[in-house]
Design a protein around this motif. Structure first.
Motif, short mmCIF file in Angstrom:
data_model
loop_
_atom_site.label_atom_id
_atom_site.label_comp_id
_atom_site.label_asym_id
_atom_site.label_seq_id
_atom_site.Cartn_x
_atom_site.Cartn_y
_atom_site.Cartn_z
N ASN A 62 2.84 4.31 0.33
CA ASN A 62 2.65 5.53 1.16
C ASN A 62 1.35 5.47 1.97
N ASN A 63 0.78 4.29 2.05
CA ASN A 63 -0.51 4.12 2.75
C ASN A 63 -1.62 4.96 2.14
N THR A 64 -1.44 5.34 0.88
CA THR A 64 -2.47 6.14 0.20
C THR A 64 -2.72 5.62 -1.22
N ASP A 86 0.89 -1.16 0.00
CA ASP A 86 0.00 0.00 0.00
C ASP A 86 0.93 1.22 0.00
N SER A 140 -13.94 14.61 6.44
CA SER A 140 -12.61 14.50 5.85
C SER A 140 -12.54 13.16 5.11
N PHE A 141 -11.43 12.95 4.47
CA PHE A 141 -11.24 11.73 3.69
C PHE A 141 -10.15 10.87 4.31
N ARG A 142 -10.33 9.55 4.13
CA ARG A 142 -9.29 8.63 4.59
C ARG A 142 -9.07 7.59 3.50
N SER A 143 -7.83 7.22 3.29
CA SER A 143 -7.52 6.22 2.27
C SER A 143 -7.95 4.84 2.74
N MET A 144 -8.49 4.06 1.80
CA MET A 144 -8.87 2.69 2.12
C MET A 144 -7.62 1.87 2.42
N THR A 145 -7.79 0.86 3.22
CA THR A 145 -6.72 -0.11 3.41
C THR A 145 -6.78 -1.11 2.27
N PHE A 150 -5.57 9.96 -2.81
CA PHE A 150 -4.62 11.01 -2.46
C PHE A 150 -3.30 10.70 -3.13
#
Lengths: 487, 62
Positions: free
Chosen positions: A113-115, A111, A130-135, A236
Motif C-alpha cells: 500500500n506504499n505505507t 511496499d 505532515s508525515f510521509r511514508s519512507m520508500t 501508517f
C-alpha cells in the motif's frame, strides 16, 4: 532517497498520549542496537550441532582423549597379577558436529500500500508539518545499511543472532542451540574408581561440554530511559487508517529479512561466516582444550570379596594436563575471506631432553614388544607399538611441518638410551635421511622375558635440517616410549 | 434568559453550552465542518507522495 529520520511516539515518557518526535542521533543509537534483538529473532547465518542442514565446518574433528580402566579379573584361588590384569587404555573420541546454515531467502521486495515503512516529517503544501511514508530505499538506507557492520565483533546487545562457544548450558548472554555439545572434553575421574567398587565401569569421566550458543537477550534488555520497544517508529496502518507504532514483533518481521539477506551473502563486505581455527575472524567464546591424565602408575587394585572371589582391576592414575596441540577455537568472520599468503613453511619437534614427547598407551610386554616412531612425508608424526596388536597413533603429536613440504627436508634420529641393548629396525640411527620422499621410522624390539623387569623407557633425539651434513639444524626434539615389563 | 431542561441549565445567559449528551447528524456535521473550515490540516502521504489521509485539527485561535 537516502537516510531520513523517522517519527516516534515518546508519550511513554511524556504527559501527552501522542507526543510525536522526530528521531535524533540518540534515538538512532538505540534503534540500531535494537537491530541486535531483531537479528537474534531472524539470524542470518545459523549454527547447529545436530541435523543435516547446511554444511559442516571444515577443520573440525575436536579430539578428546581420556583413560579408561581395564576390564576386571576375578579368580577363585588368588589375585590375578598386575601382568594378568588388563591395562588401562587411552580412548580417543572425535567430534565434527558444527554446521553452518546460511539464510537462503531472497531480498525482501515490495511496499504494501506504499505505507509499509515508517513515516517521517515533511512540510505539506500549506507549510504545516505532515508525515510521509519512507520508500523501500529510505528504509534500507536508514535502518539496514547503518547496522550491518555492528555484527562482526562482540557478543553484546548489538550482536544478537551471532554465535559463540561456551561451556555453560545457560550462558547469561545467549541460548545454546542444542543440548548436544559441539565437543566434549572427558577426563578420567580418578576418585570414582574404588577398590570396593570392583568391577568398576571402565569409563568414568568428568566431562566438560562445549556448546554453541546464539547471542540472544530478552526484549526487556533493550529498554533504556531513552528507548523501549514501545516507541518504535510510527507507520501508517492502512487497514486501520491510523498512525501507530510497530510492535517489536512487527519491527523484527520488517527488518529481520533484510539483515538475513545482507549478512548471509547479499553484501560480501558484511557477510558473516564461521570457521574452526581459520585464518580469518575473531575467537568466539571458550577455547576447546583436551585435557587428560598423565599416568603415574598402572592403577593395579585388588578387592577381596571372599575366599572364592579375588578381584583385580587397573584404574586410571595421574594428574590432569592439557594435551599438546589439542586447542581449537570457534571463530566468526565478517567480510570476504582474506587473501593472506600461504603460511611460511616452518618445522618443529616436540619434547625436551628431560621431558620427551611420549608415545600413547602404556604397553605391557609378553616377551616380545616392538616400539617406535614414524615421521611421515605429509608432516604427521605417529607412535607405534606392537603389544600383541600393532597400534599406531598420532594423537597429541604435533606435525613436524606446518604445511605441505617444499624442497627436501632431512631427519636424523639418535638413540639417547644405550642400555640395555635392543634390537633396532627401521632406518639407521645417527644418519641423515630424506623425509620428503618416504616415511622414516625407528623401532626397537624388547625380547626380554616377561616379568624379568619392571617399567622400561627408551629415548630418541630427533633433528631436522635442509641439509644432510649436520649443519643448519632447523628443529630439535625428543621422543620416548615407556612400557611395562610385568615384574 | 437561560434555557433549561428540567432543572438543568443547557444554555446559560452568557451563551455557554453545557451538559450536551449527544448530537444528531446535522449537529455533528455542523461542528465537524466548522473545524474543517479552520483548515488546520495534518496529512499522511504514502511513500509515492500521494495523500492517503487528511486530518483536520482544532487549534487555539490565532
Amino acid at each position: 532517497m537516502a537516510f531520513v529520520r523517522p517519527v516516534y511516539n515518546d508519550a511513554i515518557f511524556g504527559v501527552d498520549s501522542t507526543n510525536y518526535v522526530e528521531a535524533d542521533d540518540t534515538y538512532f543509537t538505540f534503534i540500531n542496537q535494537f537491530a541486535g534483538y531483531v537479528h537474534s529473532q531472524y539470524p542470518s547465518v545459523a549454527i547447529a550441532t545436530t541435523g543435516t542442514s547446511g554444511t559442516l565446518l571444515s577443520n573440525q574433528s575436536f579430539t578428546d582423549t581420556y583413560y579408561v580402566a581395564g576390564s576386571y579379573v576375578t579368580r577363585v584361588d588368588r589375585y590375578a597379577t598386575e601382568a594378568e590384569t588388563p591395562n588401562t587404555s587411552l580412548v580417543t573420541d572425535t567430534y565434527s558436529r558444527i554446521r553452518q546454515i546460511p539464510y537462503t531467502g531472497g531480498l525482501p521486495t515490495g511496499d504494501a500500500n506504499n505505507t509499509q515503512y515508517p513515516v517521517y516529517l515533511v512540510a505539506n503544501v500549506g507549510g504545516t508539518p505532515s508525515f510521509r511514508s519512507m520508500t523501500y530505499t529510505d528504509f534500507v538506507d536508514t535502518f539496514v545499511r547503518p547496522v550491518l557492520g555492528q555484527f562482526g565483533s562482540g557478543t553484546g546487545l548489538s550482536q544478537g543472532g551471532t554465535y559463540f562457544m561456551t561451556t555453560s548450558a545457560s550462558p547469561s548472554n545467549g541460548t545454546i542451540v542444542s543440548s548436544t555439545p559441539a565437543a566434549v572434553n572427558s577426563v578420567a575421574n580418578v576418585a570414582a574408581y574404588t577398590s570396593s567398587g570392583i568391577p568398576e565401569a571402565t569409563k568414568q569421566t568428568t566431562d566438560t561440554n562445549y556448546y554453541i550458543a546464539k547471542v540472544e537477550y530478552p526484549l526487556t534488555s533493550y529498554d533504556t530511559t531513552e528507548f523501549t520497544d514501545g516507541n518504535l517508529p510510527l507507520f501508517f496502518d492502512s487497514s486501520r487508517q491510523q498512525l501507530r507504532q510497530y510492535t517489536a514483533a512487527e519491527w523484527a518481521a520488517l527488518l529481520g529479512p533484510f539483515l538475513q539477506y545482507y549478512l548471509s551473502g547479499g553484501d560480501p563486505d558484511y557477510t558473516l561466516s564461521y570457521n574452526v581455527d581459520g585464518a580469518d575472524g575473531e575467537t568466539r567464546g571458550s577455547t576447546f582444550l583436551d585435557t587428560r591424565l598423565v599416568p603415574t602408575g598402572t592403577g593395579y587394585t585388588q578387592r577381596f570379596v571372599n575366599a572364592d572371589d579375588y578381584r583385580t582391576q587397573e584404574f586410571p592414575t595421574g594428574t590432569t594436563t592439557t594435551t599438546v596441540g589439542s586447542t581449537k577455537v570457534f571463530k566468526m568472520h565478517q567480510g570476504p575471506a582474506s587473501s593472506a599468503p600461504a603460511p611460511t613453511e616452518t618445522v618443529s619437534l616436540e619434547g625436551t631432553a628431560t621431558t620427551p614427547e611420549r608415545g600413547n598407551d602404556l604397553p605391557l610386554t609378553d616377551g616380545s614388544l616392538t616400539l617406535g616412531w614414524r615421521f611421515k612425508t605429509d608432516g604427521t608424526i605417529e607412535d607405534f607399538n606392537a603389544d600383541r596388536i600393532p597400534l599406531y597413533s598420532t594423537t597429541s603429536h604435533l606435525p613436524w611441518i606446518n604445511t605441505t613440504p617444499t624442497g627436501t627436508w632431512y631427519i636424523r634420529v639418535t638413540d639417547i638410551t644405550t642400555t640395555p641393548t635392543f634390537i633396532r629396525t627401521g632406518y639407521t640411527s645417527g644418519a641423515w635421511h630424506d623425509i620428503t620422499t618416504s616415511e622414516i621410522y625407528f623401532n626397537i624390539s624388547d625380547s626380554r622375558a616377561f616379568a624379568s623387569y619392571g617399567n622400561a623407557e627408551f629415548r630418541w633425539k630427533v633433528e631436522l635440517s635442509r641439509n644432510n651434513d649436520g649443519t643448519n639444524i632447523a628443529a630439535t626434539g625428543y621422543y620416548r616410549w615407556i612400557w611395562e615389563g610385568g615384574a | 434568559m437561560a434555557l433549561k431542561i428540567g432543572n438543568e441549565e443547557i444554555i446559560s445567559n452568557d451563551k455557554t453550552l453545557s451538559l450536551i449528551s449527544a448530537t444528531d447528524n446535522i449537529t455533528a456535521n455542523t461542528i465537524n465542518n466548522a473545524i474543517v473550515a479552520q483548515n488546520n490540516v495534518f496529512i499522511i502521504y504514502d511513500s509515492t507522495g500521494a495523500e492517503v489521509r487528511r486530518f483536520y485539527c482544532a487549534a487555539p485561535p490565532a
